[in-house]
Structures are given as C-alpha cells and as structure tokens.
Design an enzyme around this catalytic site. Structure first.
Site, short mmCIF file in Angstrom:
data_model
loop_
_atom_site.label_atom_id
_atom_site.label_comp_id
_atom_site.label_asym_id
_atom_site.label_seq_id
_atom_site.Cartn_x
_atom_site.Cartn_y
_atom_site.Cartn_z
CG ASN A 106 -1.91 1.21 1.36
OD1 ASN A 106 -2.39 1.55 0.08
ND2 ASN A 106 -2.07 1.79 2.44
CG HIS A 108 -0.47 6.41 4.57
ND1 HIS A 108 -2.03 6.41 4.83
CD2 HIS A 108 -0.39 7.23 5.65
CE1 HIS A 108 -2.47 7.04 5.79
NE2 HIS A 108 -1.50 7.65 6.22
CB SER A 135 4.96 5.30 4.34
OG SER A 135 5.19 6.64 5.21
CG ASP A 144 -3.10 3.55 6.74
OD1 ASP A 144 -2.93 3.21 5.65
OD2 ASP A 144 -4.00 4.53 6.99
#
Ligand code: GRF
Length: 217
Positions: A106, A108, A135, A144
C-alpha cells in the site's frame, strides 16, 4: 512478475506504475486493474494503456466478507505475485490481508507511523510538523500499520495548504511506488517473519529513506 492493482479513484499512482511498466527491461507486468467504483478515471487510464480492467462494486455485496471473497477469487484468477493497493479506499478483512501476506503493498500519504487514516495533509498542517511525505508499506491487519519499506519526505512550508502539500506528496508517491514494485519483482525486497528485507538486510522501523537511496544509486 505479474501484478494486480486495486484502485478506487483518480489513479495517478496507477499511471506512474503503468509508465514504469512500459520502460525497457521493467521486471513487472500489470496483469489487471480492479476498481471497487465504476466510472473512475483510473479505469480510463488502464483502458488507455490496454490493460484488462474489472469493476467489483462493493455496494452490490452483502457485507465486507462477501466483497473481499469475490475480490480474492477474481485476483487469484490472474495468478499475480503481487497485489498493489493504489488509492484503494476500502478497509480489507483480515481474511483478505492474510491470504496475500507478504504480497500486498500500500502507499500512504504521510510519514508513517505519523498520521495513519484519512485527511493526512490537513492533520500534518494542524500539527505543525516540518516534514511530511509518503510511505510504501506491506499491508497487515492493522490499518496503515504494516512494515514500512520506503518513505520520501517533503518540507512543509508556512504557506502550504492541504492542496499544495498533497501535490508535493503525490509527486513523491509517483517516484517511490514504482521503485518498490521493481524491487519486489527483482526479489530484492521480501517480507520474512513480518520483517521487510532489502538486499537481505533488515530495514529500519521507518523503512528506507528515498533521499538516501538516491545518494547511493
Ligand atoms: C494517494 O494519495 C494515496 O497515497 C492514497 O490515495 C491517493 C490515491 O491517489 N492512498 P491516486 O488515485 O493514485 O491519484
């Protein structure tokens, strides 16, 4: 290496990854793009690049489990080595996250562990931090909260607004996300016992810093 990318919106990160995949000797191929929302710009970007697209509208499902199960079935039919969340605005079930353990990334828009969740740019401005950024991390069941691979920082200026900050951070996102996917495709990056290893070395808690990576290139 085959990658499946999940989106929910504009897909500017998707575009950066498409651009990288079109470069000579790119070690990955985008097998498919899946959106949980119909009619988003990201789908147009994928179509324009000749990439297979699929809409799985979460509103058509009775609950998170049923949606995630269908998502898993469809992703698995493409047999990807890596699943990339690029602005995918759904919280995933632990069943989904565990199914792709070590194969799910992912991005973020904050320097994690600071500002998990939404409205990161507004919160960064309110809190008065001098550095903000993005990040890339492996996804775990903590939203997260998974192990960080790479961060890139931008200075917060006194005249920054949430919008100017978002644009500066997005620019960095477009650099670091394709880079991490390449590392993964080259097997330079792996997740072992929930710890990311880069070139067989354990990463610090906040991952690698792009400015340092650039210096060493
Ligand atoms: C990015 O800021 C990303 O970090 C966040 O959602 C946004 C997606 O933007 N998760 P885009 O759809 O890639 O343009």
């Amino acid at each position: 290496m085959q990658v499946v990318i999940l989106i929910s919106g504009s897909g500017s990160n998707l575009q950066a990854i498409i651009n990288a995949s079109n470069e000579n000797d790119c070690p990955f191929n985008i097998r498919a793009v899946i959106s949980n929302r119909p009619d988003v710009k990201g789908l147009q970007r994928a179509n324009a690049a000749g990439i297979e697209t699929l809409v799985i509208d979460h509103k058509q499902f009775d609950g998170r489990e049923a949606f995630d199960q269908e998502l898993m079935n469809r992703i698995d039919s493409y047999q990807p080595s890596l699943v990339v969340l690029a602005g995918f605005m759904r919280i995933l079930t632990s069943q989904f996250v565990e199914h792709y353990s070590g194969q799910l990334l992912n991005i973020h828009p904050a320097l994690l562990p600071d500002f998990p969740g939404l409205n990161t740019h507004e919160r960064a401005l309110e809190s008065g931090v001098e550095q903000h950024g993005a990040s890339v991390h492996f996804v775990t069941t903590e939203v997260d909260g998974g192990p960080i691979v790479l961060q890139s920082s931008v200075p917060v200026k006194t005249d920054d607004t949430a919008e100017t900050l978002a644009n500066k951070v997005l620019e960095q996102e477009h650099i670091i996300y394709p880079l991490v996917i390449k590392w993964y495709a080259e097997s330079r990056l792996v997740l072992e016992n929930n710890k990311p290893l880069f070139d067989e070395k354990e990463l610090p808690a906040t991952g690698l810093q792009y400015a340092e990576v650039q210096e060493n290139q």
